[in-house]
Design a protein around this motif. Structure first.
Motif, PDB file in Angstrom:
ATOM      1  N   THR A   1       0.853  -1.185   0.000  1.00 21.50           N
ATOM      2  CA  THR A   1       0.000   0.000   0.000  1.00 21.50           C
ATOM      3  C   THR A   1       0.883   1.228   0.000  1.00 21.50           C
ATOM      4  O   THR A   1       2.032   1.186   0.413  1.00 21.50           O
ATOM      5  CB  THR A   1      -0.926   0.079   1.239  1.00 21.50           C
ATOM      6  OG1 THR A   1      -0.130   0.071   2.410  1.00 21.50           O
ATOM      7  CG2 THR A   1      -1.938  -1.032   1.266  1.00 21.50           C
TER       8      THR A   1
ATOM      9  N   ASP B   1      -5.874  -4.769   0.916  1.00 21.28           N
ATOM     10  CA  ASP B   1      -5.025  -3.578   0.985  1.00 21.28           C
ATOM     11  C   ASP B   1      -5.608  -2.476   0.107  1.00 21.28           C
ATOM     12  O   ASP B   1      -5.176  -2.263  -1.003  1.00 21.28           O
ATOM     13  CB  ASP B   1      -3.571  -3.887   0.633  1.00 21.28           C
ATOM     14  CG  ASP B   1      -3.383  -4.470  -0.759  1.00 21.28           C
ATOM     15  OD1 ASP B   1      -4.382  -4.795  -1.418  1.00 21.28           O
ATOM     16  OD2 ASP B   1      -2.232  -4.584  -1.188  1.00 21.28           O
TER      17      ASP B   1
ATOM     18  N   GLY C   1      -3.823  -0.235  -2.413  1.00 18.73           N
ATOM     19  CA  GLY C   1      -2.597  -0.932  -2.760  1.00 18.73           C
ATOM     20  C   GLY C   1      -2.338  -0.887  -4.261  1.00 18.73           C
ATOM     21  O   GLY C   1      -3.079  -0.294  -5.035  1.00 18.73           O
TER      22      GLY C   1
ATOM     23  N   GLY D   1      -6.232  -2.419  -5.217  1.00 17.00           N
ATOM     24  CA  GLY D   1      -5.695  -3.210  -4.128  1.00 17.00           C
ATOM     25  C   GLY D   1      -5.923  -4.687  -4.362  1.00 17.00           C
ATOM     26  O   GLY D   1      -6.414  -5.108  -5.408  1.00 17.00           O
TER      27      GLY D   1
END
Length: 162
Positions: free
Chosen positions: A60, A87, A90, A137
């Motif tokens: 991240t 995440d 991310g 993410g």
């Protein structure tokens, strides 16, 4: 064939800043959420979640607002505990266990052992991008075997869907 449906049990999701300084809170919350479960199972899950959380933080952009890690915890069936981490913010990079190392390289490697640990301590693990069309993410999950007789009475904040 008639299959009995088992309820899906889900704990309230928890959101953490994408920073390793919050790893202790992740482990502490997990311990509280799994109170009454086999202590060895809780220790194993905490270890795996610590590794997955560290990976989420690594991928991240922790300096960017919204770069958080979401933890999900559920019993998708009577014999399985599943924990997942996403995440948010991310890179969307998919985790993998390096396969192109020699035994000597593995012996000397300092990193990338976390997923190998998760693979060996869980009954299964996997991942997916949060959105296949954008780098929003990655969601990584691991499952652990349960003895249904060892599942404690669940607190009222745990949601059950029949």
């Amino acid at each position: 064939m008639n299959h009995a449906m088992h309820p899906l049990v889900t704990w309230e999701h928890r959101l953490y800043p994408g920073d390793l300084a919050h790893a202790r809170a992740v482990r502490s919350d997990l311990s509280a959420d799994l109170a009454g479960f086999d202590p060895d199972l809780v220790d194993t899950v905490q270890l795996c979640v610590s590794e997955l959380f560290a990976n989420c933080v690594k991928y991240t952009d922790s300096g960017r607002p919204g770069a958080d890690v979401l933890r999900a915890l559920s019993l998708p069936g009577p014999r399985t505990l599943r924990v997942g981490l996403s995440d948010w913010g991310g890179s969307g990079a998919l985790p993998c266990i390096p396969a192109d190392r020699t035994d000597d390289e593995w012996d000397w490697a300092e990193g990338q052992r976390g997923l190998a640990l998760v693979e060996n301590l869980s009954t299964g693990w996997g991942h997916r991008r949060l959105a296949p069309w954008a780098d929003l993410g990655t969601h990584v999950w691991a499952e652990f075997a349960l003895d249904p007789a060892g599942v404690p009475a669940l607190p009222p904040f745990v949601f059950t869907c029949p």
